[in-house]
Design a protein around this motif. Structure first.
Motif, PDB file in Angstrom:
ATOM      1  N   GLN A 145       0.807  -1.219   0.000  1.00 19.72           N
ATOM      2  CA  GLN A 145       0.000   0.000   0.000  1.00 19.72           C
ATOM      3  C   GLN A 145       0.839   1.268   0.000  1.00 19.72           C
ATOM      4  N   ASP A 146       2.098   1.181   0.451  1.00 19.72           N
ATOM      5  CA  ASP A 146       2.990   2.339   0.476  1.00 19.72           C
ATOM      6  C   ASP A 146       3.815   2.474  -0.802  1.00 19.72           C
ATOM      7  N   GLY A 147       3.578   1.584  -1.765  1.00 16.87           N
ATOM      8  CA  GLY A 147       4.297   1.664  -3.034  1.00 16.87           C
ATOM      9  C   GLY A 147       5.652   0.981  -3.021  1.00 16.87           C
ATOM     10  N   GLN A 148       5.900   0.131  -2.024  1.00 18.91           N
ATOM     11  CA  GLN A 148       7.167  -0.588  -1.916  1.00 18.91           C
ATOM     12  C   GLN A 148       7.007  -2.005  -2.462  1.00 18.91           C
ATOM     13  N   VAL A 149       8.023  -2.476  -3.182  1.00 10.02           N
ATOM     14  CA  VAL A 149       7.963  -3.821  -3.752  1.00 10.02           C
ATOM     15  C   VAL A 149       8.039  -4.849  -2.629  1.00 10.02           C
ATOM     16  N   PHE A 150       7.055  -5.718  -2.575  1.00  9.10           N
ATOM     17  CA  PHE A 150       6.990  -6.783  -1.578  1.00  9.10           C
ATOM     18  C   PHE A 150       7.663  -8.041  -2.104  1.00  9.10           C
ATOM     19  N   GLU A 151       7.396  -8.380  -3.403  1.00 11.46           N
ATOM     20  CA  GLU A 151       7.928  -9.618  -3.979  1.00 11.46           C
ATOM     21  C   GLU A 151       7.922  -9.531  -5.496  1.00 11.46           C
ATOM     22  N   ARG A 152       8.835 -10.263  -6.105  1.00  9.42           N
ATOM     23  CA  ARG A 152       8.885 -10.421  -7.565  1.00  9.42           C
ATOM     24  C   ARG A 152       8.635 -11.897  -7.876  1.00  9.42           C
ATOM     25  N   TYR A 153       7.838 -12.135  -8.931  1.00 11.02           N
ATOM     26  CA  TYR A 153       7.501 -13.500  -9.315  1.00 11.02           C
ATOM     27  C   TYR A 153       7.904 -13.751 -10.760  1.00 11.02           C
ATOM     28  N   ALA A 154       8.389 -14.949 -11.011  1.00 13.83           N
ATOM     29  CA  ALA A 154       8.828 -15.350 -12.350  1.00 13.83           C
ATOM     30  C   ALA A 154       7.632 -15.447 -13.292  1.00 13.83           C
ATOM     31  N   PRO A 155       7.893 -15.347 -14.606  1.00 14.52           N
ATOM     32  CA  PRO A 155       6.817 -15.460 -15.589  1.00 14.52           C
ATOM     33  C   PRO A 155       5.995 -16.744 -15.446  1.00 14.52           C
ATOM     34  N   LYS A 156       6.643 -17.843 -15.088  1.00 10.83           N
ATOM     35  CA  LYS A 156       5.910 -19.117 -14.997  1.00 10.83           C
ATOM     36  C   LYS A 156       5.060 -19.224 -13.735  1.00 10.83           C
ATOM     37  N   THR A 157       5.210 -18.298 -12.792  1.00  7.86           N
ATOM     38  CA  THR A 157       4.399 -18.305 -11.571  1.00  7.86           C
ATOM     39  C   THR A 157       2.962 -17.956 -11.915  1.00  7.86           C
ATOM     40  N   ASN A 158       2.058 -18.890 -11.667  1.00  9.45           N
ATOM     41  CA  ASN A 158       0.643 -18.643 -11.947  1.00  9.45           C
ATOM     42  C   ASN A 158       0.080 -17.614 -10.973  1.00  9.45           C
ATOM     43  N   PRO A 159      -0.802 -16.742 -11.452  1.00 10.92           N
ATOM     44  CA  PRO A 159      -1.390 -15.732 -10.573  1.00 10.92           C
ATOM     45  C   PRO A 159      -2.013 -16.310  -9.301  1.00 10.92           C
ATOM     46  N   GLU A 160      -2.656 -17.497  -9.414  1.00 15.06           N
ATOM     47  CA  GLU A 160      -3.323 -18.094  -8.251  1.00 15.06           C
ATOM     48  C   GLU A 160      -2.336 -18.346  -7.106  1.00 15.06           C
ATOM     49  N   SER A 161      -1.092 -18.631  -7.431  1.00 15.45           N
ATOM     50  CA  SER A 161      -0.119 -18.949  -6.387  1.00 15.45           C
ATOM     51  C   SER A 161       0.375 -17.695  -5.653  1.00 15.45           C
ATOM     52  N   ILE A 162      -0.027 -16.534  -6.105  1.00 15.23           N
ATOM     53  CA  ILE A 162       0.345 -15.271  -5.447  1.00 15.23           C
ATOM     54  C   ILE A 162      -0.723 -14.859  -4.436  1.00 15.23           C
ATOM     55  N   GLU A 163      -1.852 -15.539  -4.469  1.00 13.53           N
ATOM     56  CA  GLU A 163      -3.016 -15.148  -3.675  1.00 13.53           C
ATOM     57  C   GLU A 163      -2.714 -14.997  -2.184  1.00 13.53           C
ATOM     58  N   LYS A 164      -1.953 -15.925  -1.609  1.00 11.41           N
ATOM     59  CA  LYS A 164      -1.649 -15.844  -0.166  1.00 11.41           C
ATOM     60  C   LYS A 164      -0.886 -14.565   0.173  1.00 11.41           C
ATOM     61  N   ASP A 165       0.041 -14.175  -0.706  1.00 16.73           N
ATOM     62  CA  ASP A 165       0.801 -12.937  -0.462  1.00 16.73           C
ATOM     63  C   ASP A 165      -0.109 -11.705  -0.579  1.00 16.73           C
ATOM     64  N   ILE A 166      -1.034 -11.740  -1.516  1.00 17.56           N
ATOM     65  CA  ILE A 166      -1.982 -10.634  -1.658  1.00 17.56           C
ATOM     66  C   ILE A 166      -2.827 -10.522  -0.394  1.00 17.56           C
ATOM     67  N   GLU A 167      -3.331 -11.653   0.078  1.00 13.42           N
ATOM     68  CA  GLU A 167      -4.144 -11.651   1.296  1.00 13.42           C
ATOM     69  C   GLU A 167      -3.364 -11.121   2.487  1.00 13.42           C
ATOM     70  N   LYS A 168      -2.081 -11.519   2.589  1.00 17.46           N
ATOM     71  CA  LYS A 168      -1.231 -11.053   3.677  1.00 17.46           C
ATOM     72  C   LYS A 168      -1.123  -9.522   3.669  1.00 17.46           C
ATOM     73  N   LEU A 169      -0.923  -8.943   2.479  1.00 20.59           N
ATOM     74  CA  LEU A 169      -0.788  -7.500   2.378  1.00 20.59           C
ATOM     75  C   LEU A 169      -2.118  -6.756   2.603  1.00 20.59           C
ATOM     76  N   LEU A 170      -3.206  -7.390   2.253  1.00 28.30           N
ATOM     77  CA  LEU A 170      -4.515  -6.730   2.420  1.00 28.30           C
ATOM     78  C   LEU A 170      -5.009  -6.742   3.864  1.00 28.30           C
ATOM     79  N   ARG A 171      -4.400  -7.551   4.716  1.00 28.45           N
ATOM     80  CA  ARG A 171      -4.842  -7.617   6.120  1.00 28.45           C
ATOM     81  C   ARG A 171      -4.551  -6.346   6.870  1.00 28.45           C
TER      82      ARG A 171
END
Length: 158
Positions: free
Chosen positions: A132-158
């Motif tokens: 939310q502050d505009g800082q990079v939390f994580e970088r994911y490789a092209p082969k990383t499916n969007p669904e596998s990022i969901e837990k990190d998104i949820e962590k940041l939205l808490r």
């Protein structure tokens, strides 16, 4: 310095300050319409639909820097994304994402989250999760499916 210090041209040609996304979790992705990873648009749209109301945005940046996999005009790209994947998240104008001509946003992103092999964007559908502050939390490789990022998104939205 943060992602919010940059602006970029939308796919419809307007200059948009990324400060408008302040307070939101962002997934910034370089995209292409003729790539083996193109079906990831579907997963990106699902994440957007699921978390948008909670303060999450997907920002798509088409790039033609990888084997000419995004040859179309901005209008053609927008039409392709809507027709084939129902994309409703913000899309930006075709952008250089690596090399000396890379958009300053991507120069910043790769400095904040260098890749494993190289600090450059390696291929289409490289993803950067930004807090939310505009800082990079994580970088994911092209082969990383969007669904596998969901837990990190949820962590940041808490």
């Amino acid at each position: 310095m943060s992602v919010h210090d940059f602006s970029a041209k939308t796919i419809t040609g307007e200059e948009k300050p990324l400060s408008e996304y302040s307070g939101k979790v962002l997934l910034i992705v370089n995209t292409a319409s003729k790539c083996g990873f193109t079906p990831q648009y579907e997963g990106l749209q699902e994440l957007y639909d699921k978390y948008h109301e909670n303060g999450f945005e997907v920002l798509g940046f088409p790039s033609n820097q990888f084997m000419n996999q995004e040859p179309g005009s901005d209008e053609e790209i927008q039409e392709f994304c809507k027709l084939n994947y129902g994309v409703s998240f913000p899309m930006f104008s075709k952008t250089d994402v690596r090399g000396k001509e890379a958009h300053p946003l991507f120069q910043y992103l790769i400095k904040q989250a260098p890749g494993v092999v190289s600090d450059q964007v390696k291929w289409n559908f490289t993803k950067f999760l930004v807090d939310q502050d505009g800082q990079v939390f994580e970088r994911y490789a092209p082969k990383t499916n969007p669904e596998s990022i969901e837990k990190d998104i949820e962590k940041l939205l808490r």
